[in-house]
Write an enzyme that holds these catalytic residues in place. Structure first.
Site, PDB file in Angstrom:
ATOM      1  CE  LYS A  67     -14.071  49.475   3.949  1.00 15.65           C
ATOM      2  NZ  LYS A  67     -14.796  50.192   2.885  1.00 15.65           N
ATOM      3  CG  HIS A 112     -14.555  43.974   2.642  1.00 14.45           C
ATOM      4  ND1 HIS A 112     -14.245  43.884   3.966  1.00 14.45           N
ATOM      5  CD2 HIS A 112     -15.351  45.061   2.526  1.00 14.45           C
ATOM      6  CE1 HIS A 112     -14.839  44.869   4.625  1.00 14.45           C
ATOM      7  NE2 HIS A 112     -15.525  45.591   3.772  1.00 14.45           N
TER       8      HIS A 112
HETATM    9 MG    MG Z   1     -17.473  47.127  -0.993  1.00 15.01          MG
END
Ligand code: MG
Ligand code: IMP
Length: 414
Positions: free
Chosen positions: A25, A50
């Protein structure tokens, strides 16, 4: 002006993971961020990891929205559990890189204090032989303490009205003396000073000015506290509709669902398509499948269409981003799970399997491997295209983005 000529107003978009997290993502949010003014986180906490790769630089954010490398306005909505210690580390990391960090944290966010981190470890130990394998970041306990009305909100550390004593007394039930919070308090005040605001009204204001916001989900649908593989889930909702609740806006948006072309899971819990042995290890090595938050090796498995159909429906996904296609180019096999077998029956509905998910056996469909699938003239070879088309047909959603390498530029629109 004719209707066709009128520039379509840019709408907000929600980006969520359709598996157990780590679908890619962060990279997709970074790729799409140019067309948006701001990126807003609406759930989870510093359990997220992330990863964004730009040239030789590798950024891992746990709390800051993935719009950070592009210098976007960053919003953290009330649905997020904020650890001020992690926030201050990430703010310091960006200092000097981004000319001016434009960050607003909603004053209603739940704060993770030292108490919740100790609780996370103690509760995992209490579970004995069946721990969840949490990230130990205190995120689950923070949502629990919020529900008990014992967690401070961000605004509470700037007034003397909040009763930290009750939280500390409650903590003693774990038969440990509560850790001190005074140092934590001064650090938290320092990092949050001047950054608190009303994120719900800021999103509305940006939209009124015709500017759009990405709502960035963390974790994945199968880790949702209500809809996932409970109790092996995270402490918060992760489905797309929660973006509205977690940010305090009234409407839902188009949803881009992100999936990896195989599955990973980090931590304990059922995983019907898990691959044991060499193929799994190969995918783990080539795909660098190690937790971005904890460094743990991720468990690896084939794509699970039963779980994915469930995730697509729950999130209202019509468009998909498929990631890590390059990884399967190195693997001599390719399978997808089309159904589960349980007590001699075939099950295609994830809900039906949920109470016995530990016992189901995958029914696989063998596909042509993606070996040596190099791109020519910006097009994927036939094997990759067929794989993509099969997924579109099975999931009844268009795959509009394909990521085939970790670097920012290795993404194509189709
Ligand atoms: Mg992750
Ligand atoms: P917690 O969210 O730290 O309570 O952990 C609960 C479960 O969710 C564990 O299996 C974690 O490994 C998993 N988890 C939490 N955040 C993420 C994430 O961002 N990616 C992948 N797994 C996650």
């Amino acid at each position: 002006m004719s209707k066709a000529k009128k520039k379509k107003k840019k709408e907000n978009a929600t980006i969520v993971g359709l598996q157990w997290g780590d679908e890619g993502k962060g990279k997709i949010v970074d790729y799409l961020a140019d067309d948006f003014e701001a990126v807003a986180r609406f759930n989870g906490g510093s359990n997220a990891g992330h990863t964004i790769v730009i040239g030789r630089e590798r950024h891992v954010f746990h709390l800051l929205p993935s719009g950070a490398p592009k210098g976007k306005e960053l919003l953290i909505g009330p649905g997020v559990a904020v650890d001020p210690v992690v926030l201050s580390e990430e703010v310091a990391l960006l200092a000097g890189r981004v000319t001016q960090l434009d960050l607003r944290v909603d004053g209603r966010c739940t704060l993770v204090t030292p108490l919740e981190k100790v609780m996370d470890v103690a509760i995992e130990e209490m579970r004995g032989a069946r721990p969840l394998g949490t990230t130990r970041r205190g995120v689950g306990p923070a949502y629990a303490m919020r529900a008990l009305r014992l967690a401070p909100r961000a605004i509470d550390i700037f007034s003397d009205n909040f009763d930290f004593n009750s939280a500390r007394t409650f903590h003693r039930f774990l038969s440990e003396p509560p850790p001190s919070i005074s140092e934590w308090l001064s650090l938290s005040r320092k990092v949050l000073k001047g950054k608190l605001g009303d994120v719900a009204s800021r999103v509305a204001e940006l939209n009124e000015e015709g500017k759009a916001v990405i709502f960035e989900g963390s974790q994945g649908t199968l880790l949702d506290v209500f809809f996932g593989t409970y109790p092996y889930v995270t402490g918060a909702p992760t489905i797309a509709n929660y973006a509205a609740a977690g940010l305090g806006i009234s409407t839902n948006t188009d949803v881009l669902g992100v999936l990896k072309c195989y599955t990973t899971r980090v931590g304990a819990g059922p995983f019907p398509t898990e691959i044991r042995g060499r193929v799994g290890e190969k995918i783990r090595e080539v795909g660098k499948e190690y937790g971005a938050t904890t460094g743990r090796p991720r468990r690896v498995g084939w794509l699970d269409l039963v779980a994915l159909r469930y995730a697509v429906r729950l999130n209202g996904v019509k468009e998909l981003a498929l990631s890590k296609v390059d990884v399967l180019e190195h693997v001599k096999e390719l399978k997808v799970c089309a159904a589960y077998r349980l007590d001699g029956r075939e099950i295609e509905d994830f809900y039906e399997a949920l109470s016995r998910i530990e016992d189901v056996k995958p029914v696989y469909r063998e596909l042509k491997p993606l070996l040596h699938a190099e791109m020519t003239d910006g097009r994927f070879p036939r094997t990759v295209e067929s794989f993509i088309e099969l997924l579109e047909e099975e999931l009844k959603a268009r795959i509009s983005l394909v990521s085939y390498g970790e670097e920012r530029s290795r993404t194509i629109e189709r």
